[in-house]
Scaffold this motif. Structure first.
Motif, PDB file in Angstrom:
ATOM      1  N   VAL A   1       5.945   9.564   2.999  1.00 60.98           N
ATOM      2  CA  VAL A   1       5.414   7.437   2.879  1.00 60.98           C
ATOM      3  C   VAL A   1       7.135   7.129   2.891  1.00 60.98           C
TER       4      VAL A   1
ATOM      5  N   GLU B   1       1.702   9.924  -5.410  1.00 60.39           N
ATOM      6  CA  GLU B   1       1.903  11.384  -4.855  1.00 60.39           C
ATOM      7  C   GLU B   1       3.305  11.762  -5.852  1.00 60.39           C
TER       8      GLU B   1
ATOM      9  N   ASP C   1       0.679  -1.302   0.106  1.00 63.22           N
ATOM     10  CA  ASP C   1       0.200   0.329  -0.099  1.00 63.22           C
ATOM     11  C   ASP C   1       1.332   1.512   0.128  1.00 63.22           C
TER      12      ASP C   1
ATOM     13  N   GLU D   1       1.719   1.600  -3.464  1.00 61.64           N
ATOM     14  CA  GLU D   1       1.246   3.022  -3.907  1.00 61.64           C
ATOM     15  C   GLU D   1       1.046   4.050  -4.220  1.00 61.64           C
ATOM     16  N   LYS D   2       1.232   4.764  -2.395  1.00 58.78           N
ATOM     17  CA  LYS D   2       0.979   5.749  -2.744  1.00 58.78           C
ATOM     18  C   LYS D   2       2.357   6.312  -2.968  1.00 58.78           C
TER      19      LYS D   2
END
Length: 167
Positions: free
Chosen positions: A76, A67, A59, A62-63
């Motif tokens: 992140v 971003e 996850d 993916e962020k």
């Protein structure tokens, strides 16, 4: 820890060398599991595995891709680094366990390193009868080699070839 450490080469005297291991407790390997894990599973490999298996890291990855702002990417990235540090000791233990499983008697049997797993309680009886059989086999092998010596021009029977004939 403890036990006997030996180095064996089955190619030396292959016609008589046989390897056996005690069921469950014996281990066979070049390195201890910790050493093998540190060589085979370096930190970068463990981190790759974490990213492949851990849903939280997936996850966060993916962020990180989504971003757009540099500041957001740094935040992140810090979360990813913290999660990696949190998981690293667990993955290191798993890698050691995996290396320990590689050196078990079942695995040694599967790759042909040992002939058989022997129960400790029946080992004395097993090896007594195994020795009796091997001695009888050697005697029969000697007789086959002598019977094969019929004169010139006939290829002499080797001990290994004679053993194959017996089996």
């Amino acid at each position: 820890r403890g036990g006997a450490w030996v180095v064996l080469d089955a190619s030396i005297n292959a016609s008589v060398m046989e390897m056996y291991a005690t069921k469950g407790t014996a281990r066979g390997g070049v390195l201890e599991a910790n050493g093998a894990a540190s060589v085979k599973y370096r930190t970068r490999d463990l981190i790759k595995t974490m990213h492949r298996l851990d849903s939280t890291l997936q996850d966060l990855d993916e962020k990180l891709q989504i971003e757009t702002e540099e500041e957001g990417k740094q935040v992140v990235g810090k979360h990813i680094a913290a999660r990696e540090q949190e998981l690293l000791p667990v993955y290191e233990q798993i890698s050691v366990q995996f290396c320990e499983l590689h050196d078990t008697p079942g695995r040694m049997k599967a790759v042909g390193v040992i002939e058989k797993e022997v129960e400790w309680e029946t080992a004395r009886s097993f090896f007594y009868w195994r020795l009796r059989r091997k001695l009888a086999e050697f005697d029969l092998r000697r007789q086959l080699i002598q019977a094969g010596d019929v004169g010139r021009g006939v290829k002499a029977l080797t001990p290994i070839a004679a053993s194959k004939l017996i089996h």
